[in-house]
Write a protein that holds these residues in place. Structure first.
Motif, PDB file in Angstrom:
ATOM      1  N   LEU A 110       0.874  -1.175   0.000  1.00 13.42           N
ATOM      2  CA  LEU A 110       0.000   0.000   0.000  1.00 13.42           C
ATOM      3  C   LEU A 110       0.908   1.221   0.000  1.00 13.42           C
ATOM      4  O   LEU A 110       1.774   1.367   0.875  1.00 13.42           O
ATOM      5  CB  LEU A 110      -0.907   0.009   1.228  1.00 13.42           C
ATOM      6  N   VAL A 111       0.720   2.074  -0.985  1.00 10.67           N
ATOM      7  CA  VAL A 111       1.557   3.261  -1.170  1.00 10.67           C
ATOM      8  C   VAL A 111       0.916   4.437  -0.447  1.00 10.67           C
ATOM      9  O   VAL A 111      -0.303   4.641  -0.539  1.00 10.67           O
ATOM     10  CB  VAL A 111       1.701   3.588  -2.677  1.00 10.67           C
ATOM     11  N   THR A 112       1.734   5.221   0.255  1.00  9.66           N
ATOM     12  CA  THR A 112       1.242   6.440   0.908  1.00  9.66           C
ATOM     13  C   THR A 112       1.691   7.671   0.116  1.00  9.66           C
ATOM     14  O   THR A 112       2.581   7.585  -0.731  1.00  9.66           O
ATOM     15  CB  THR A 112       1.758   6.573   2.354  1.00  9.66           C
ATOM     16  N   ASP A 113       1.091   8.793   0.434  1.00 11.00           N
ATOM     17  CA  ASP A 113       1.467  10.035  -0.240  1.00 11.00           C
ATOM     18  C   ASP A 113       2.613  10.766   0.465  1.00 11.00           C
ATOM     19  O   ASP A 113       2.882  11.930   0.162  1.00 11.00           O
ATOM     20  CB  ASP A 113       0.265  10.958  -0.396  1.00 11.00           C
ATOM     21  N   TRP A 114       3.322  10.083   1.380  1.00 10.69           N
ATOM     22  CA  TRP A 114       4.456  10.724   2.042  1.00 10.69           C
ATOM     23  C   TRP A 114       5.435  11.224   0.974  1.00 10.69           C
ATOM     24  O   TRP A 114       5.854  10.454   0.111  1.00 10.69           O
ATOM     25  CB  TRP A 114       5.161   9.781   3.018  1.00 10.69           C
ATOM     26  N   ASN A 115       5.772  12.496   1.027  1.00  7.01           N
ATOM     27  CA  ASN A 115       6.724  13.142   0.111  1.00  7.01           C
ATOM     28  C   ASN A 115       6.376  12.870  -1.353  1.00  7.01           C
ATOM     29  O   ASN A 115       7.247  12.619  -2.183  1.00  7.01           O
ATOM     30  CB  ASN A 115       8.161  12.716   0.417  1.00  7.01           C
ATOM     31  N   GLU A 116       5.102  12.959  -1.649  1.00  8.08           N
ATOM     32  CA  GLU A 116       4.620  12.687  -2.999  1.00  8.08           C
ATOM     33  C   GLU A 116       5.261  13.598  -4.041  1.00  8.08           C
ATOM     34  O   GLU A 116       5.464  13.187  -5.179  1.00  8.08           O
ATOM     35  CB  GLU A 116       3.098  12.838  -3.034  1.00  8.08           C
TER      36      GLU A 116
END
Length: 166
Positions: A110-116
């Protein structure tokens, strides 16, 4: 902060989601507000689930929106690279992490938007994935036992908030 039932709330005690408590591992650097590349920390804050990858040769798609991990799928982790903190394909000359691994850790990601936006040095590849074993820390990700990760992947929706607290 007001939480919705779709929020994933992470503390040092584990993750709470849809009324369930899921034990998990966090980064070896702890939970930090000043996350930097290579510090091994899980970043504090409210992050969104922006994508899901899975190994189609090992399991069925947990959700229709999950993308298969193909040979050559990578994640750029080289600070300053134009594609820093994003999905790239081999061959890729900059430093990167393979999404298709021999071990099962990335069978579901699951990918997060951290430092997108890929701000240099701020950290990359903050995922939710399978853990090695109970109590074994990550490099900054959040990791779960396989049955818990599969359950989570089957219930989470794109855009759900991952709220990380100290």
């Amino acid at each position: 902060m007001i939480h919705s039932p779709a929020d994933l709330v992470l503390t040092r005690r584990g993750l709470r989601f849809m009324g369930r408590h899921l034990p998990c591992s966090i980064g070896k650097g702890g939970i930090r507000a000043d996350k930097r590349e290579g510090d091994g920390a899980t970043p504090v804050g409210a992050h969104r689930i922006t994508g899901m990858f899975y190994r189609p040769d090992r399991l069925a798609a947990p959700q229709p929106w999950a993308e298969p991990i193909r040979p050559g799928d990578l994640w750029s982790d080289e600070s300053g690279d134009p594609a820093y903190n994003s999905h790239v394909r081999a061959p890729y000359p900059a430093s990167h992490e393979a999404l298709r691994r021999a071990d099962p850790l990335y069978d579901i990601v699951l990918v997060t938007d951290w430092n997108e936006g890929g701000e240099p040095g701020k950290g990359s590849a903050i995922f939710l994935h399978q853990r090695r074993r109970a109590g074994y820390p990550t490099e900054g990700c959040v990791a779960f036992a396989r049955p818990d990760l599969i359950w989570l992947a089957r219930h989470v929706i794109p855009g759900a908030r991952l709220i990380v607290r100290r």
